[in-house]
Write a protein that holds these residues in place. Structure first.
Motif, PDB file in Angstrom:
ATOM      1  N   SER A  27       0.738  -1.146  -0.234  1.00  0.00           N
ATOM      2  CA  SER A  27      -0.092  -0.030  -0.088  1.00  0.00           C
ATOM      3  C   SER A  27       0.922   1.218   0.056  1.00  0.00           C
ATOM      4  N   VAL A  28       0.290   2.098  -0.959  1.00  0.00           N
ATOM      5  CA  VAL A  28       1.407   3.403  -1.030  1.00  0.00           C
ATOM      6  C   VAL A  28       0.621   4.611  -1.020  1.00  0.00           C
ATOM      7  N   THR A  29       0.772   5.837  -0.036  1.00  0.00           N
ATOM      8  CA  THR A  29       0.046   6.901   0.045  1.00  0.00           C
ATOM      9  C   THR A  29       0.779   8.133  -0.721  1.00  0.00           C
ATOM     10  N   THR A 146      -3.954   6.355  -7.521  1.00  0.00           N
ATOM     11  CA  THR A 146      -4.442   6.785  -6.187  1.00  0.00           C
ATOM     12  C   THR A 146      -5.990   7.104  -6.125  1.00  0.00           C
ATOM     13  N   ARG A 151      -4.200   6.958  -2.014  1.00  0.00           N
ATOM     14  CA  ARG A 151      -3.800   5.838  -1.665  1.00  0.00           C
ATOM     15  C   ARG A 151      -3.801   4.840  -2.852  1.00  0.00           C
ATOM     16  N   THR A 153      -2.896   0.439  -3.857  1.00  0.00           N
ATOM     17  CA  THR A 153      -2.425  -0.841  -3.325  1.00  0.00           C
ATOM     18  C   THR A 153      -1.821  -1.695  -4.726  1.00  0.00           C
ATOM     19  N   SER A 192       7.947  -1.675   4.334  1.00  0.00           N
ATOM     20  CA  SER A 192       7.338  -0.467   5.105  1.00  0.00           C
ATOM     21  C   SER A 192       5.729  -0.337   4.906  1.00  0.00           C
ATOM     22  N   GLU A 193       5.106  -0.085   6.084  1.00  0.00           N
ATOM     23  CA  GLU A 193       3.310  -0.074   6.110  1.00  0.00           C
ATOM     24  C   GLU A 193       3.028   0.942   6.880  1.00  0.00           C
ATOM     25  N   PRO A 194       2.308   1.926   6.451  1.00  0.00           N
ATOM     26  CA  PRO A 194       2.131   2.308   5.117  1.00  0.00           C
ATOM     27  C   PRO A 194       3.288   2.925   4.380  1.00  0.00           C
TER      28      PRO A 194
END
Length: 221
Positions: A27-29, A146, A151, A153, A192-194
């Motif tokens: 997951s990337v924000t 996003t 966000r 995924t 890394s999360e998130p």
């Protein structure tokens, strides 16, 4: 010795299960640089062993604008450009990833455009200078856009064994990047999360002005 159909199917099933087992979700924000405001509609991708499957898509013109403004497609996809306005359009691109020219037309072009190389393709109209659109052509299945919260995924491949990389290189693109002809890259920790990355974006463009004389001339054609 002939290989039975059952054996072939079993092999494909095992391969698919192995591929699924060797993938994980990241997951990337994406936020604006300097604050925590989320960035919607950023295209995020990472390398993947799984190729993206070409599709058939369209970008139509309505109210002298491209819809959608940004289209994301895999390499090899074909895109049609139907005209739903009561004015003719002349759609073109000079981008290295795809150069093409659909001369003045109404209704629907004779054939779709095939996007055969990855990259950012900027669209324009030779009659309506304010019209702008983009086709983002990707060669990886690990690509997403996003949402309103910034966000996305991605389904990534797990690197097993010694020497596995502990970082992931992301390519991120948005139409308001200072240089929107190419994505920017960001390195993040694989576990890394998130994962949070930031972008420096230009302000929202000004609203469309009144039609000029040339636009008026072609408006009712």
């Amino acid at each position: 010795m002939k290989v039975s159909a059952i054996a072939v199917l079993a092999g494909l099933l095992i391969s698919a299960m192995a591929s699924t087992a060797n993938a994980y979700e990241l997951s990337v924000t994406v936020t604006l640089e300097g604050n925590t405001e989320p960035v919607a509609n950023a295209v995020v991708s990472a390398d993947s062993a799984r190729p993206a499957t070409p599709v058939s898509a369209e970008i139509y013109q309505k109210d002298r604008a491209f819809h959608p403004h940004v289209l994301v497609v895999p390499v090899g996809s074909s895109v049609d450009f139907p005209n739903r306005d009561n004015t003719q359009h002349h759609v073109y691109s000079f981008s290295p990833a795809k150069t093409f020219n659909i001369e003045l037309y109404a209704d629907r072009p004779a054939a779709p455009i095939v996007f055969d190389k990855p990259g950012i393709v900027e669209l324009g109209c030779n009659i309506h200078d304010h019209m702008q659109g983009f086709v983002v052509v990707t060669d990886t299945a690990a690509t997403g856009r996003t949402d309103a919260s910034g966000r996305v995924t991605l389904s990534l491949d797990t690197l097993a064994g010694e020497g596995s990389q502990d970082t992931v290189t992301l390519e991120i693109w948005h139409p308001r990047l200072p240089d929107n002809t190419r994505p920017v890259t960001r390195e993040i920790e694989r576990d890394s999360e998130p994962a949070i990355v930031t972008l420096n974006l230009e302000p929202e463009p000004a609203a469309e002005g009144s039609l000029d004389r040339l636009q008026q001339r072609f408006r009712e054609l």
